[in-house]
Design an enzyme around this catalytic site. Structure first.
Site, PDB file in Angstrom:
ATOM      1  N   GLY A  69     115.503  34.940   5.479  1.00 16.81           N
ATOM      2  CA  GLY A  69     113.893  35.189   6.170  1.00 16.81           C
ATOM      3  C   GLY A  69     114.094  33.414   6.899  1.00 16.81           C
ATOM      4  CD  GLN A 125     102.513  32.963   9.011  1.00 18.75           C
ATOM      5  OE1 GLN A 125     102.167  33.770   8.264  1.00 18.75           O
ATOM      6  NE2 GLN A 125     101.130  32.058   9.774  1.00 18.75           N
ATOM      7  CB  ILE A 181     117.056  41.395   9.419  1.00 15.62           C
ATOM      8  CG1 ILE A 181     117.460  42.430   9.310  1.00 15.62           C
ATOM      9  CG2 ILE A 181     116.085  41.449   9.589  1.00 15.62           C
ATOM     10  CD1 ILE A 181     118.214  43.255   8.200  1.00 15.62           C
ATOM     11  NE  ARG A 182     113.354  40.581  13.314  1.00 17.22           N
ATOM     12  CZ  ARG A 182     112.276  41.216  13.029  1.00 17.22           C
ATOM     13  NH1 ARG A 182     111.787  42.440  13.409  1.00 17.22           N
ATOM     14  NH2 ARG A 182     111.436  40.800  12.061  1.00 17.22           N
ATOM     15  CG  ASP A 230     120.037  43.658   5.001  1.00 15.35           C
ATOM     16  OD1 ASP A 230     119.505  44.052   3.703  1.00 15.35           O
ATOM     17  OD2 ASP A 230     120.640  45.497   4.804  1.00 15.35           O
ATOM     18  CE1 TYR A 256     104.281  39.587   0.888  1.00 15.41           C
ATOM     19  CE2 TYR A 256     101.216  39.146  -0.027  1.00 15.41           C
ATOM     20  CZ  TYR A 256     102.732  38.696   0.227  1.00 15.41           C
ATOM     21  OH  TYR A 256     103.164  37.049   1.310  1.00 15.41           O
ATOM     22  CE  LYS A 314     106.575  37.319  -1.694  1.00 14.59           C
ATOM     23  NZ  LYS A 314     107.628  36.802  -1.090  1.00 14.59           N
TER      24      LYS A 314
HETATM   25  N1  SER Z   1      99.183  35.932   4.611  1.00 10.21           N
HETATM   26  C1  SER Z   1      99.943  37.169   3.271  1.00 10.21           C
HETATM   27  C2  SER Z   1      99.241  38.917   3.520  1.00 10.21           C
HETATM   28  O1  SER Z   1      98.388  38.395   4.673  1.00 10.21           O
HETATM   29  C3  SER Z   1      99.228  36.787   1.870  1.00 10.21           C
HETATM   30  O2  SER Z   1     100.136  36.599   1.409  1.00 10.21           O
HETATM   31  O3  SER Z   1     100.214  39.631   3.331  1.00 10.21           O
END
Ligand code: SER
Length: 309
Positions: free
Chosen positions: A9, A13, A36-37, A50, A140, A144
């Protein structure tokens, strides 16, 4: 032993910035990047991977004698809600599979980022403790939180040295986040500089924990270089830097760009933000590996505007 690093990854960001720091610190010959790109900029050996492809990762680990992995591949909170099944596959299934592979390949140290998205409506919002109740509201956040549990499990059961930080919203000028709830705090600077206008997708008074990219990179490398015996948290470390609302961020930018205008049009991410916390108790990180942030809202805004202008 010399570190031989693989980043999964690398184009995201945080990856975009962290990879440069890793190359600088450990040498280009010791840092293999993957995503992946294709990357925008080739700064070291790069492989298209991947993160769900265990056999491919195994091959790359052997080929480059990898002993350290930064596992940064994930789908963020906003985008995750658009495709929960895919998010689970990438954020959860690929992570557990990777931990298994790391045990097989005797990987020394793995970095696995967690997030403020693990907190929820039942989590104390102010000065959130390290250990408290978690009820994440997004796929998400769930992925996590379970990833944190797996980190602790693989550490206690197999001695796998997984290290993790619960990143607040990350702000930096070098890269653009994709599909997160805290993305507004990056977009707002681009809006302020290019159009002198920003339409914010969160309400003006939504207070969230945030951190500047320089501090993120420093924290990550500091944790990864800390002696293993100093680390008492094997799920994921709470990490604090600053907390502010869109309105406060707007005011800090206005000091540099007085004609800057903002409007607020909350979308589905408002509900996600409302379930998160406002500030964090990170005394474990301070005590175990000497964590201390350097940037506050004022100095971050000055640095962002200097770089983006
Ligand atoms: N920056 C992330 C989000 O907003 C939080 O871990 O999904």
């Amino acid at each position: 032993m010399e570190k031989r690093i693989l980043v999964l990854g690398a184009n995201g960001q945080i990856g975009t910035v962290l990879c440069k720091a890793l190359v600088k610190r450990y040498g280009k010959q010791n840092v293999i990047l993957s995503d992946i790109r294709e990357p925008k900029e080739q700064i070291s050996q790069f492989e298209i991977i991947d993160v769900c492809d265990k056999a491919h990762i195994a091959k790359v680990i052997d080929q480059f004698q990898i002993n350290t992995i930064y596992h940064l591949a994930a789908i963020l909170s906003g985008n995750g809600e658009k495709n929960p099944a895919l998010t689970w596959k990438i954020n959860h299934d690929a992570t557990v599979q990777l931990f298994d592979l790391c045990v097989e390949k005797k990987i020394q140290t793995i970095f696995y980022p967690s997030s403020i998205a693990i907190y929820g409506s039942k989590t104390p919002k102010i000065n959130t403790p390290q250990y408290t109740s978690f009820n994440p509201s997004t796929v998400y956040g769930i992925s996590k939180l379970t990833g944190e549990m797996w980190s602790a499990y693989y550490h206690s059961r197999y001695g796998l040295d997984v290290r993790s930080i619960r990143y607040p919203g990350v702000i930096g000028w070098q890269s653009i986040p994709e599909g997160g709830t805290t993305d507004y705090a990056v977009e707002i600077y681009h809006g302020a500089i290019k159009e002198k206008y920003y339409n914010c997708f969160l309400r003006a008074n939504t207070r969230l924990p945030m951190i500047y990219m320089d501090d993120v990179i420093r924290a990550t490398i500091q944790l990864m270089e800390a002696p293993s015996e100093n680390l008492t948290v094997r799920t994921s470390y709470n990490l604090a830097s600053m907390s502010f609302t869109p309105e406060e961020l707007y005011e800090s930018i206005k000091q540099f760009i007085p004609e800057f205008k903002i409007e607020y049009k909350p979308d589905f991410r408002q509900q996600i933000a409302d379930s998160w916390n406002e500030s964090i108790d990170d005394s474990n990180a301070q005590r175990d590996w000497g964590w201390k942030p350097e940037f506050d809202l004022q100095s971050m805004t000055a640095d962002m505007i200097k770089h983006l202008s």
